[in-house]
Write a protein that holds these residues in place. Sequence first.
Motif, PDB file in Angstrom:
ATOM      1  N   GLY A  55       0.785  -1.227   0.000  1.00 30.95           N
ATOM      2  CA  GLY A  55       0.000   0.000   0.000  1.00 30.95           C
ATOM      3  C   GLY A  55       0.813   1.270   0.000  1.00 30.95           C
ATOM      4  N   ARG A  56       2.138   1.157  -0.092  1.00 26.57           N
ATOM      5  CA  ARG A  56       2.997   2.346  -0.115  1.00 26.57           C
ATOM      6  C   ARG A  56       3.737   2.427  -1.450  1.00 26.57           C
ATOM      7  N   TYR A  57       3.843   3.660  -1.973  1.00 33.55           N
ATOM      8  CA  TYR A  57       4.383   3.879  -3.308  1.00 33.55           C
ATOM      9  C   TYR A  57       5.516   4.904  -3.238  1.00 33.55           C
ATOM     10  N   PRO A  58       6.756   4.450  -3.352  1.00 40.08           N
ATOM     11  CA  PRO A  58       7.900   5.360  -3.231  1.00 40.08           C
ATOM     12  C   PRO A  58       8.201   6.091  -4.529  1.00 40.08           C
ATOM     13  N   GLY A  59       8.826   7.251  -4.378  1.00 41.62           N
ATOM     14  CA  GLY A  59       9.317   7.990  -5.523  1.00 41.62           C
ATOM     15  C   GLY A  59      10.818   7.817  -5.664  1.00 41.62           C
ATOM     16  N   GLU A  60      11.378   8.513  -6.628  1.00 41.89           N
ATOM     17  CA  GLU A  60      12.813   8.442  -6.929  1.00 41.89           C
ATOM     18  C   GLU A  60      13.655   8.510  -5.655  1.00 41.89           C
ATOM     19  N   PRO A  61      14.581   7.552  -5.463  1.00 41.00           N
ATOM     20  CA  PRO A  61      15.464   7.597  -4.300  1.00 41.00           C
ATOM     21  C   PRO A  61      16.698   8.444  -4.589  1.00 41.00           C
ATOM     22  N   VAL A  62      16.928   9.438  -3.763  1.00 41.54           N
ATOM     23  CA  VAL A  62      18.079  10.331  -3.925  1.00 41.54           C
ATOM     24  C   VAL A  62      19.166   9.919  -2.936  1.00 41.54           C
ATOM     25  N   PHE A  63      20.339   9.566  -3.456  1.00 42.17           N
ATOM     26  CA  PHE A  63      21.448   9.165  -2.599  1.00 42.17           C
ATOM     27  C   PHE A  63      22.185  10.394  -2.079  1.00 42.17           C
ATOM     28  N   VAL A  64      22.437  10.413  -0.775  1.00 48.55           N
ATOM     29  CA  VAL A  64      23.205  11.490  -0.143  1.00 48.55           C
ATOM     30  C   VAL A  64      24.401  10.846   0.552  1.00 48.55           C
ATOM     31  N   PRO A  65      25.634  11.160   0.135  1.00 46.01           N
ATOM     32  CA  PRO A  65      26.802  10.525   0.752  1.00 46.01           C
ATOM     33  C   PRO A  65      27.090  11.099   2.125  1.00 46.01           C
ATOM     34  N   ALA A  66      27.631  10.265   2.995  1.00 47.01           N
ATOM     35  CA  ALA A  66      28.126  10.752   4.282  1.00 47.01           C
ATOM     36  C   ALA A  66      29.320  11.660   4.028  1.00 47.01           C
ATOM     37  N   PRO A  67      29.538  12.672   4.872  1.00 48.04           N
ATOM     38  CA  PRO A  67      30.643  13.620   4.627  1.00 48.04           C
ATOM     39  C   PRO A  67      32.005  12.947   4.557  1.00 48.04           C
ATOM     40  N   ASP A  68      32.189  11.882   5.305  1.00 48.48           N
ATOM     41  CA  ASP A  68      33.469  11.176   5.302  1.00 48.48           C
ATOM     42  C   ASP A  68      33.293   9.770   4.738  1.00 48.48           C
ATOM     43  N   ALA A  69      32.524   9.666   3.653  1.00 49.04           N
ATOM     44  CA  ALA A  69      32.171   8.361   3.096  1.00 49.04           C
ATOM     45  C   ALA A  69      33.403   7.517   2.798  1.00 49.04           C
ATOM     46  N   ARG A  70      33.333   6.258   3.244  1.00 47.00           N
ATOM     47  CA  ARG A  70      34.443   5.339   3.054  1.00 47.00           C
ATOM     48  C   ARG A  70      34.163   4.320   1.957  1.00 47.00           C
ATOM     49  N   SER A  71      32.954   4.321   1.447  1.00 52.20           N
ATOM     50  CA  SER A  71      32.604   3.403   0.367  1.00 52.20           C
ATOM     51  C   SER A  71      31.550   4.065  -0.508  1.00 52.20           C
ATOM     52  N   GLU A  72      31.297   3.490  -1.667  1.00 54.33           N
ATOM     53  CA  GLU A  72      30.369   4.078  -2.629  1.00 54.33           C
ATOM     54  C   GLU A  72      28.964   4.211  -2.062  1.00 54.33           C
ATOM     55  N   ASP A  73      28.552   3.280  -1.206  1.00 54.28           N
ATOM     56  CA  ASP A  73      27.199   3.321  -0.664  1.00 54.28           C
ATOM     57  C   ASP A  73      27.157   3.752   0.802  1.00 54.28           C
ATOM     58  N   ASP A  74      28.154   4.496   1.236  1.00 57.21           N
ATOM     59  CA  ASP A  74      28.174   5.030   2.597  1.00 57.21           C
ATOM     60  C   ASP A  74      27.367   6.326   2.615  1.00 57.21           C
ATOM     61  N   GLY A  75      26.126   6.247   3.046  1.00 58.15           N
ATOM     62  CA  GLY A  75      25.254   7.415   3.057  1.00 58.15           C
ATOM     63  C   GLY A  75      23.825   6.987   3.284  1.00 58.15           C
ATOM     64  N   VAL A  76      22.894   7.843   2.859  1.00 56.06           N
ATOM     65  CA  VAL A  76      21.472   7.535   3.006  1.00 56.06           C
ATOM     66  C   VAL A  76      20.771   7.709   1.669  1.00 56.06           C
ATOM     67  N   VAL A  77      19.584   7.125   1.596  1.00 57.04           N
ATOM     68  CA  VAL A  77      18.704   7.276   0.444  1.00 57.04           C
ATOM     69  C   VAL A  77      17.420   7.943   0.927  1.00 57.04           C
ATOM     70  N   LEU A  78      17.001   9.006   0.231  1.00 52.94           N
ATOM     71  CA  LEU A  78      15.794   9.756   0.578  1.00 52.94           C
ATOM     72  C   LEU A  78      14.720   9.504  -0.471  1.00 52.94           C
ATOM     73  N   SER A  79      13.518   9.163  -0.045  1.00 52.16           N
ATOM     74  CA  SER A  79      12.424   8.924  -0.991  1.00 52.16           C
ATOM     75  C   SER A  79      11.113   9.416  -0.399  1.00 52.16           C
ATOM     76  N   VAL A  80      10.308  10.087  -1.221  1.00 53.77           N
ATOM     77  CA  VAL A  80       8.959  10.496  -0.827  1.00 53.77           C
ATOM     78  C   VAL A  80       8.021   9.333  -1.133  1.00 53.77           C
ATOM     79  N   VAL A  81       7.298   8.869  -0.115  1.00 54.04           N
ATOM     80  CA  VAL A  81       6.470   7.663  -0.223  1.00 54.04           C
ATOM     81  C   VAL A  81       5.018   8.008   0.064  1.00 54.04           C
TER      82      VAL A  81
END
Length: 464
Positions: free
Chosen positions: A397-423
């Motif tokens: 019953g939930r429908y997400p929109g485009e996920p926007v990746f935000v890197p951590a300031p001191d990211a140590r890997s490509e996926d070190d961060g968060v994903v933001l989505s309007v659902v």
Amino acid sequence: MGVRAGFETLGQEVDVELEVRGELPPWLAGTLVRNGPAKFETDKGSFRHWFDGLAMLHRFGFAEGAVTYRNRYLETPSYLAARDGGHIAYGEFATDPCRSIFSRFFAHPRLRRTSNANVNVTSDGDRDFALTETPIAVEFDRNTLATVGLADYDDALDGHVTTAHPHRAPLSGDLVNYVLRFGRRSAYRLYRQRGLTRVPLASLPVDRPGYLHSFAITERHVVLAVFPLVVNPLSLLLRARPFIENYRWRPELGTRFLVVDQRDGSVVADERTDAFFAFHHINAYDVDGGVVVDIAAYPDSTVVDALYLDRVRGDAELPLAFPTRYEVDLSGGGVRSRRLAEDSLELPRIAYGSHNGRDYRYAYGVGAHDNGTRDFLNRLVKVDVRSGRTTGWHEPGRYPGEPVFVPAPDARSEDDGVVLSVVLDAGVGRSGLVVLDAATFTELARADVPHAIPFGFHGQFRAR
């Protein structure tokens, strides 16, 4: 109410602080601005397609664990005509105004082009702009979302359509895009942009232009994938039909890959492969003797018709895109392709700042749970493009929109961060912002908005 709430007009404009459930990373500070259609009818007419609705901006502000939300309509000539006059005065993607009433608006070529910039947002560092597929950028204030006005480019580069997906050249930082000018001999005109000055890079003649929503860039090249959804430019002048309805699916033409050298504008590859269609490129990068181009690919263009409002508000089948890799040989060896994963993927995003135009591992997007086609996009997806493994987030019953990746300031890997989505929560008719840990794809926090946000397209995050 169901998924239909994502395709209904939003009349409210609010400024509120949201209640956060869960815990945001302490480093997450800045603004996410999202763009999309939010008004689908006027007093005297209705828009026909999801892509036609009038633009609204949505701003989520992050500071010290708190989240604020603000939304405003983009006050363009297209919007003001609908708000103040009650009519559709400009042609959109699949909706035309009444030409008998508004013929005077079509005397000047510039006035044929809608300023309804409902697709994406970008920045030149100092100013922010909303974008659509006509070459009219609309400046807005990132903090208040107030509309500043139409941008005036400091050059003579002219065209009828463009993409709302300009790229930052990985090496120079210039914005790169193209304008397509229709004519007896149409041409894609690639350019670099600094501020509001566009410098031509290459002109690529074409007899039957294809509909291109996006393109790809690498460190050395610009890549156009010209799908066989094509138009005879004369049809745009002679047929009284909305823009996209002049295009025809011609699979016998195949899909054409044009690879252009960024240094001198020369065409270094012109190859064809089997017909397919796409709205969005995922990423691209150079390899020895070739270019790798990853695309959210459909087998054909039926998805365009599937997104008319009368269909998406009902229970029509939704075609799905799948992440697909195309390897273009620069020595004339053709194009090889393979699917990267078996889960559907649309509205793709990557760690853009660090990996745009370069070899990468992770892509994020929306998809359909169990690849079902009888519901709208209802799943967030993370794809490991090297292994093909996917990770998903799904709640019925939930429908997400485009996920926007935000890197951590001191990211140590490509996926070190968060994903933001309007659902959208279809059960209660409200939307919220969901924050996922990008590495584990588990939920960290969410913040509910007091209304349903219509399904949008693209957004950008700017760190404080």
